[in-house]
Design a protein around this motif. Structure first.
Motif, PDB file in Angstrom:
ATOM      1  N   VAL A  69      -5.854  -2.566   2.641  1.00  0.00           N
ATOM      2  CA  VAL A  69      -5.050  -1.778   3.577  1.00  0.00           C
ATOM      3  C   VAL A  69      -5.563  -2.040   4.991  1.00  0.00           C
ATOM      4  O   VAL A  69      -6.688  -1.656   5.327  1.00  0.00           O
ATOM      5  CB  VAL A  69      -5.122  -0.271   3.249  1.00  0.00           C
ATOM      6  CG1 VAL A  69      -4.220   0.518   4.202  1.00  0.00           C
ATOM      7  CG2 VAL A  69      -4.721  -0.012   1.807  1.00  0.00           C
ATOM      8  N   SER A  72       0.846  -1.195   0.000  1.00  0.00           N
ATOM      9  CA  SER A  72       0.000   0.000   0.000  1.00  0.00           C
ATOM     10  C   SER A  72       0.881   1.244   0.000  1.00  0.00           C
ATOM     11  O   SER A  72       2.051   1.188   0.378  1.00  0.00           O
ATOM     12  CB  SER A  72      -0.931   0.014   1.218  1.00  0.00           C
ATOM     13  OG  SER A  72      -0.183  -0.060   2.418  1.00  0.00           O
ATOM     14  N   ARG A 116      -5.774  -1.854   9.159  1.00  0.00           N
ATOM     15  CA  ARG A 116      -5.772  -0.698  10.064  1.00  0.00           C
ATOM     16  C   ARG A 116      -4.342  -0.354  10.481  1.00  0.00           C
ATOM     17  O   ARG A 116      -3.971   0.822  10.530  1.00  0.00           O
ATOM     18  CB  ARG A 116      -6.612  -1.002  11.305  1.00  0.00           C
ATOM     19  CG  ARG A 116      -6.709   0.186  12.276  1.00  0.00           C
ATOM     20  CD  ARG A 116      -7.515  -0.163  13.494  1.00  0.00           C
ATOM     21  NE  ARG A 116      -6.842  -1.205  14.274  1.00  0.00           N
ATOM     22  CZ  ARG A 116      -7.337  -1.718  15.401  1.00  0.00           C
ATOM     23  NH1 ARG A 116      -8.518  -1.317  15.842  1.00  0.00           N
ATOM     24  NH2 ARG A 116      -6.665  -2.645  16.063  1.00  0.00           N
ATOM     25  N   THR A 118      -4.883   7.002  -0.651  1.00  0.00           N
ATOM     26  CA  THR A 118      -4.301   5.745  -0.208  1.00  0.00           C
ATOM     27  C   THR A 118      -4.626   4.660  -1.219  1.00  0.00           C
ATOM     28  O   THR A 118      -5.788   4.471  -1.588  1.00  0.00           O
ATOM     29  CB  THR A 118      -4.839   5.340   1.177  1.00  0.00           C
ATOM     30  OG1 THR A 118      -4.596   6.406   2.111  1.00  0.00           O
ATOM     31  CG2 THR A 118      -4.156   4.081   1.678  1.00  0.00           C
ATOM     32  N   GLN A 125       0.587   5.862   0.192  1.00  0.00           N
ATOM     33  CA  GLN A 125      -0.265   7.013   0.515  1.00  0.00           C
ATOM     34  C   GLN A 125       0.418   8.301   0.074  1.00  0.00           C
ATOM     35  O   GLN A 125       1.632   8.446   0.178  1.00  0.00           O
ATOM     36  CB  GLN A 125      -0.539   7.068   2.028  1.00  0.00           C
ATOM     37  CG  GLN A 125      -1.560   8.113   2.440  1.00  0.00           C
ATOM     38  CD  GLN A 125      -1.870   8.035   3.924  1.00  0.00           C
ATOM     39  OE1 GLN A 125      -1.140   8.564   4.751  1.00  0.00           O
ATOM     40  NE2 GLN A 125      -2.963   7.345   4.270  1.00  0.00           N
ATOM     41  N   SER A 174       0.169   6.769   7.763  1.00  0.00           N
ATOM     42  CA  SER A 174      -0.060   8.116   8.284  1.00  0.00           C
ATOM     43  C   SER A 174       1.152   8.604   9.070  1.00  0.00           C
ATOM     44  O   SER A 174       1.565   9.766   8.941  1.00  0.00           O
ATOM     45  CB  SER A 174      -1.306   8.116   9.174  1.00  0.00           C
ATOM     46  OG  SER A 174      -1.544   9.412   9.707  1.00  0.00           O
ATOM     47  N   GLY A 199      -2.629   1.370   7.632  1.00  0.00           N
ATOM     48  CA  GLY A 199      -3.090   2.744   7.497  1.00  0.00           C
ATOM     49  C   GLY A 199      -2.456   3.662   8.527  1.00  0.00           C
ATOM     50  O   GLY A 199      -2.059   4.798   8.217  1.00  0.00           O
TER      51      GLY A 199
END
Length: 239
Positions: A147, A85, A149, A142, A87, A156, A152
């Motif tokens: 993805v 993933s 938790r 994202t 972002q 961040s 994520g």
């Protein structure tokens, strides 16, 4: 007296050790409570509140501010390489520049009576910690098949850390530091001109220098004969 002290040296040392360990445990618990314990309402829901705060004095003069928008990216790989993933975030940021005046003394001030010039050998301008305003993000994108938790949260955290590092690097670039010194020169010039005007030297010129400039052996020098504190003291006596 010496014998009594020797007899009690062991218990006293043990008591001090116990007090030291207890103080360390108390500080550790306070930090853990501040950072990790969630404050709850009576109904069991988390509450928004100030956990800890502290106000302190400052002797640094803010002379300029850098503002901009930053784009930050991060990647995360989990599940033995199957869960990938990334972002992209865009958000505004600002960096304040300061001059710490706490160490400025009369030895850093030079007065040229012929040209009526006050030379201020100031400490260098320093950028503060970047303020990346994540509450005003204009873009959060994202990507990833799935993805989690945890992924994520890690994305961040990484985008925030990357943004902080990039903003700090930009603030410390030679171009930005040169601009900040120009603003610092103007701010210190106004600050020093006020007492000079009050003492009857309203036509005096204030010249501010910073350490990188003073390292140049070929910079312009002035014949300084009288420290500025003596000049102002003599002016006060004349009045």
């Amino acid at each position: 007296m010496a014998d009594a002290l020797r007899r009690h040296a062991g218990p006293i040392a043990l008591a001090l050790l116990v007090l030291g360990v207890g103080a360390a445990m108390l500080v550790g618990w306070q930090r853990y409570n501040r950072d990790y314990i969630v404050s709850m309402e009576d109904d069991g829901s988390a509450v928004t509140k100030i956990i800890a705060e502290k106000i302190s004095g400052a002797s640094a003069l803010r002379v300029s501010q850098l503002n901009g928008t930053i784009q930050s990216t991060a990647q995360d790989v989990r599940g033995f390489g199957w869960l990938k993933s990334d972002q992209v975030v865009k958000m505004p940021y600002s960096v304040d520049y300061f001059v710490d005046l706490s160490g400025l003394t009369a030895a850093d001030l030079e007065w040229n009576a012929q040209t009526r010039t006050l030379i201020v050998n100031a400490p260098d301008v320093r950028p503060g910690k970047p303020n990346v305003d994540e509450s005003r993000r204009t873009l959060v994108r994202t990507n990833g098949v799935f993805v989690t938790r945890e992924a994520g949260e890690e994305l961040s955290r990484r985008t925030s850390a990357h943004a902080q590092a990039r903003a700090e690097a930009s603030a410390r670039s030679p171009e930005r530091m040169a601009q900040a010194r120009d603003y610092g020169r103007a701010a210190l010039g106004k600050l020093m001109a006020a007492p000079l005007g009050a003492m009857g030297y309203g036509d005096a010129r204030v010249l501010v220098t910073f350490p990188p400039e003073r390292k140049d052996d070929h910079r312009e020098r002035w014949d300084v004969t009288t420290p500025i504190n003596e000049v102002l003291a003599n002016k006060s006596q004349q009045r």
